[in-house]
Design a protein around this motif. Sequence first.
Motif, PDB file in Angstrom:
ATOM      1  N   GLU A  42      -7.135   9.834   4.809  1.00 57.48           N
ATOM      2  CA  GLU A  42      -8.343   9.021   4.848  1.00 57.48           C
ATOM      3  C   GLU A  42      -8.845   8.630   3.460  1.00 57.48           C
ATOM      4  O   GLU A  42      -9.690   7.738   3.338  1.00 57.48           O
ATOM      5  CB  GLU A  42      -9.441   9.777   5.602  1.00 57.48           C
ATOM      6  CG  GLU A  42      -9.110   9.941   7.080  1.00 57.48           C
ATOM      7  CD  GLU A  42     -10.206  10.630   7.885  1.00 57.48           C
ATOM      8  OE1 GLU A  42     -10.097  10.661   9.121  1.00 57.48           O
ATOM      9  OE2 GLU A  42     -11.166  11.139   7.261  1.00 57.48           O
ATOM     10  N   GLY A  43      -8.337   9.254   2.398  1.00 62.06           N
ATOM     11  CA  GLY A  43      -8.800   8.954   1.050  1.00 62.06           C
ATOM     12  C   GLY A  43      -8.069   7.813   0.365  1.00 62.06           C
ATOM     13  O   GLY A  43      -8.695   6.963  -0.290  1.00 62.06           O
ATOM     14  N   LEU A  44      -6.762   7.759   0.514  1.00 60.41           N
ATOM     15  CA  LEU A  44      -5.967   6.788  -0.242  1.00 60.41           C
ATOM     16  C   LEU A  44      -6.210   5.322   0.135  1.00 60.41           C
ATOM     17  O   LEU A  44      -6.055   4.439  -0.724  1.00 60.41           O
ATOM     18  CB  LEU A  44      -4.479   7.129  -0.110  1.00 60.41           C
ATOM     19  CG  LEU A  44      -4.053   8.432  -0.817  1.00 60.41           C
ATOM     20  CD1 LEU A  44      -2.568   8.681  -0.617  1.00 60.41           C
ATOM     21  CD2 LEU A  44      -4.396   8.385  -2.306  1.00 60.41           C
ATOM     22  N   PRO A  45      -6.586   4.984   1.390  1.00 61.64           N
ATOM     23  CA  PRO A  45      -6.833   3.564   1.695  1.00 61.64           C
ATOM     24  C   PRO A  45      -7.879   2.905   0.798  1.00 61.64           C
ATOM     25  O   PRO A  45      -7.830   1.688   0.575  1.00 61.64           O
ATOM     26  CB  PRO A  45      -7.303   3.604   3.151  1.00 61.64           C
ATOM     27  CG  PRO A  45      -6.603   4.787   3.729  1.00 61.64           C
ATOM     28  CD  PRO A  45      -6.595   5.800   2.621  1.00 61.64           C
ATOM     29  N   ALA A  46      -8.826   3.670   0.262  1.00 63.18           N
ATOM     30  CA  ALA A  46      -9.834   3.079  -0.632  1.00 63.18           C
ATOM     31  C   ALA A  46      -9.184   2.499  -1.881  1.00 63.18           C
ATOM     32  O   ALA A  46      -9.606   1.459  -2.391  1.00 63.18           O
ATOM     33  CB  ALA A  46     -10.867   4.139  -1.032  1.00 63.18           C
ATOM     34  N   VAL A  47      -8.142   3.153  -2.377  1.00 66.80           N
ATOM     35  CA  VAL A  47      -7.446   2.675  -3.572  1.00 66.80           C
ATOM     36  C   VAL A  47      -6.736   1.357  -3.273  1.00 66.80           C
ATOM     37  O   VAL A  47      -6.778   0.418  -4.073  1.00 66.80           O
ATOM     38  CB  VAL A  47      -6.444   3.734  -4.068  1.00 66.80           C
ATOM     39  CG1 VAL A  47      -5.721   3.243  -5.324  1.00 66.80           C
ATOM     40  CG2 VAL A  47      -7.160   5.055  -4.363  1.00 66.80           C
ATOM     41  N   PHE A  48      -6.093   1.285  -2.117  1.00 67.05           N
ATOM     42  CA  PHE A  48      -5.374   0.063  -1.747  1.00 67.05           C
ATOM     43  C   PHE A  48      -6.350  -1.096  -1.495  1.00 67.05           C
ATOM     44  O   PHE A  48      -6.098  -2.232  -1.901  1.00 67.05           O
ATOM     45  CB  PHE A  48      -4.512   0.314  -0.502  1.00 67.05           C
ATOM     46  CG  PHE A  48      -3.509   1.416  -0.677  1.00 67.05           C
ATOM     47  CD1 PHE A  48      -2.720   1.468  -1.817  1.00 67.05           C
ATOM     48  CD2 PHE A  48      -3.353   2.411   0.278  1.00 67.05           C
ATOM     49  CE1 PHE A  48      -1.781   2.486  -1.994  1.00 67.05           C
ATOM     50  CE2 PHE A  48      -2.435   3.430   0.114  1.00 67.05           C
ATOM     51  CZ  PHE A  48      -1.646   3.467  -1.028  1.00 67.05           C
ATOM     52  N   LEU A  49      -7.487  -0.807  -0.852  1.00 60.15           N
ATOM     53  CA  LEU A  49      -8.459  -1.867  -0.575  1.00 60.15           C
ATOM     54  C   LEU A  49      -9.117  -2.364  -1.861  1.00 60.15           C
ATOM     55  O   LEU A  49      -9.529  -3.525  -1.936  1.00 60.15           O
ATOM     56  CB  LEU A  49      -9.531  -1.365   0.394  1.00 60.15           C
ATOM     57  CG  LEU A  49     -10.539  -2.425   0.877  1.00 60.15           C
ATOM     58  CD1 LEU A  49      -9.832  -3.540   1.650  1.00 60.15           C
ATOM     59  CD2 LEU A  49     -11.621  -1.792   1.749  1.00 60.15           C
ATOM     60  N   ALA A  50      -9.182  -1.504  -2.879  1.00 60.62           N
ATOM     61  CA  ALA A  50      -9.766  -1.923  -4.161  1.00 60.62           C
ATOM     62  C   ALA A  50      -9.022  -3.121  -4.739  1.00 60.62           C
ATOM     63  O   ALA A  50      -9.626  -3.993  -5.382  1.00 60.62           O
ATOM     64  CB  ALA A  50      -9.746  -0.758  -5.146  1.00 60.62           C
ATOM     65  N   VAL A  51      -7.714  -3.200  -4.508  1.00 57.69           N
ATOM     66  CA  VAL A  51      -6.917  -4.332  -4.985  1.00 57.69           C
ATOM     67  C   VAL A  51      -7.373  -5.617  -4.302  1.00 57.69           C
ATOM     68  O   VAL A  51      -7.496  -6.678  -4.930  1.00 57.69           O
ATOM     69  CB  VAL A  51      -5.416  -4.091  -4.730  1.00 57.69           C
ATOM     70  CG1 VAL A  51      -4.591  -5.293  -5.177  1.00 57.69           C
ATOM     71  CG2 VAL A  51      -4.952  -2.827  -5.447  1.00 57.69           C
ATOM     72  N   VAL A  52      -7.659  -5.535  -2.995  1.00 54.79           N
ATOM     73  CA  VAL A  52      -8.126  -6.692  -2.236  1.00 54.79           C
ATOM     74  C   VAL A  52      -9.502  -7.124  -2.737  1.00 54.79           C
ATOM     75  O   VAL A  52      -9.782  -8.319  -2.896  1.00 54.79           O
ATOM     76  CB  VAL A  52      -8.181  -6.364  -0.729  1.00 54.79           C
ATOM     77  CG1 VAL A  52      -8.669  -7.568   0.066  1.00 54.79           C
ATOM     78  CG2 VAL A  52      -6.811  -5.920  -0.237  1.00 54.79           C
ATOM     79  N   VAL A  53     -10.380  -6.157  -2.992  1.00 56.61           N
ATOM     80  CA  VAL A  53     -11.713  -6.463  -3.517  1.00 56.61           C
ATOM     81  C   VAL A  53     -11.615  -7.186  -4.849  1.00 56.61           C
ATOM     82  O   VAL A  53     -12.303  -8.176  -5.098  1.00 56.61           O
ATOM     83  CB  VAL A  53     -12.545  -5.169  -3.653  1.00 56.61           C
ATOM     84  CG1 VAL A  53     -13.830  -5.421  -4.443  1.00 56.61           C
ATOM     85  CG2 VAL A  53     -12.887  -4.608  -2.271  1.00 56.61           C
ATOM     86  N   TRP A  54     -10.737  -6.715  -5.719  1.00 57.05           N
ATOM     87  CA  TRP A  54     -10.549  -7.334  -7.032  1.00 57.05           C
ATOM     88  C   TRP A  54     -10.111  -8.796  -6.906  1.00 57.05           C
ATOM     89  O   TRP A  54     -10.525  -9.658  -7.679  1.00 57.05           O
ATOM     90  CB  TRP A  54      -9.532  -6.543  -7.828  1.00 57.05           C
ATOM     91  CG  TRP A  54      -9.223  -7.126  -9.170  1.00 57.05           C
ATOM     92  CD1 TRP A  54      -8.092  -7.789  -9.541  1.00 57.05           C
ATOM     93  CD2 TRP A  54     -10.055  -7.113 -10.339  1.00 57.05           C
ATOM     94  NE1 TRP A  54      -8.162  -8.187 -10.848  1.00 57.05           N
ATOM     95  CE2 TRP A  54      -9.359  -7.781 -11.364  1.00 57.05           C
ATOM     96  CE3 TRP A  54     -11.322  -6.597 -10.603  1.00 57.05           C
ATOM     97  CZ2 TRP A  54      -9.896  -7.957 -12.635  1.00 57.05           C
ATOM     98  CZ3 TRP A  54     -11.859  -6.758 -11.865  1.00 57.05           C
ATOM     99  CH2 TRP A  54     -11.152  -7.443 -12.864  1.00 57.05           C
TER     100      TRP A  54
END
Length: 432
Positions: A174-186
């Motif tokens: 449940e923690g690692l998806p935040a890192v991947f979504l950060a790329v989309v936010v950028w």
Amino acid sequence: MTRLITRKLMPLLMIAYIISFIDRTNIGLAKTHLEANLGISAAAFGLGAGLFFLAYSLCEVPSNLMMHRFGARFWITRIMVTWGLLSAGMAFVQGETSFYVMRVLLGIAEAGFFPGVMLYLTYWFTRRQRAAAMGMFLAAVPVANIVGAPLGGAILELDGAAGLHGWQWMFIVEGLPAVFLAVVVWKLLPNGPRDAKWLSEEQAGRLEAHLRAEQEAGAAESGTHSFAGVLRDKFIVLAIAIYFCHQIAVYSLTYFLPTIIESWGEMSSLTIGLITALPWVASAAGALLLPRYATNAARSRSILVGGLAAMTVGLLIAAVAPAVVALLGFCLTAACFFVVQPIMFAVPSTRLSGATLAGGIALMNTLGILGGFVGPYVMGLLEEATGSAVSGLWFVAALVAVGAVLGLGFPKRDPLVQDRAAKPDQQTAVGE
């Protein structure tokens, strides 16, 4: 234009907050497993759960000021990367000390995301639109619990896979998806209307001019033009006090509802997760359906006081009733969580502007969210002292009742809030 802005921004922000809230609160499902595997007591768990908010609150004002300076795109991306890595790192705690340290670090990392988004929404939505937009964003919280509780319960069933406990798998997955979504936010999140490729230059200019005029008028009416003066504004102070009481309820249930449900009888982790999700279904419905009616001061006051009163009644029912009726009480309480919260956060955005608004929103969340520390900590102490998982609900209900009484101090009229009797050209000035 409002529909276009909503369609382009809100899904991404809501998904980010869903992941954020899952990462912030999944230790509720891990509570009994941490006690069994690491010897973390109920009181120690409550302290660790609350330490997140202590660290979070201390870093919010500087975080929001940094976002105001460097832009939403960069700062929200930074927040998501660090919180995702640290949330996954919760899998490697070894005892009470490392549990405390990781919760503090996670609070520091995530600080500023929620107040940052509250500030970000003021770049895009007018006063009359803002409560509905905030309610939509806050609907991500119950969605996170609807999805996160059964998901976490299912992941806990992986206990023993690859030599890891189920709770360790839960933190990692449940923690690692935040890192991947950060790329989309950028890649996709614009800093403001001028950076949005899907708005014309004329649309962006008209929107920014309208919002700037609103902020300047609000600051002139309140007389608050500096950060030092925020706590001298009686309505902002009142909103902070009510928010503190509100957050005690939200996070007490977030962290202790799975334990209370588990006390009702022998159930699997998945079943507990599914039952835990039910009050959050009611919460999502409330967040999506009711804040849109808070279009003027009189309606906002009525919804605020009525919602807090309903929360109090629901908590009292949950404290004394058998399982099925208690669950209905929890559903009543949760249904009002994010009906009243947008009304509180609309206060600083109607009375402050510029950097003062950025700091004021963060300060409100900083002081209010300390309830997220007090609630779980007292719940843990009372459970340990009495042996009853529901004993702390009396304390929570009393504080929410205080919030309802304080809500009566909200103004019945606000000349700066346009209601539906406003002139047509005012209502459509930014393409509503």
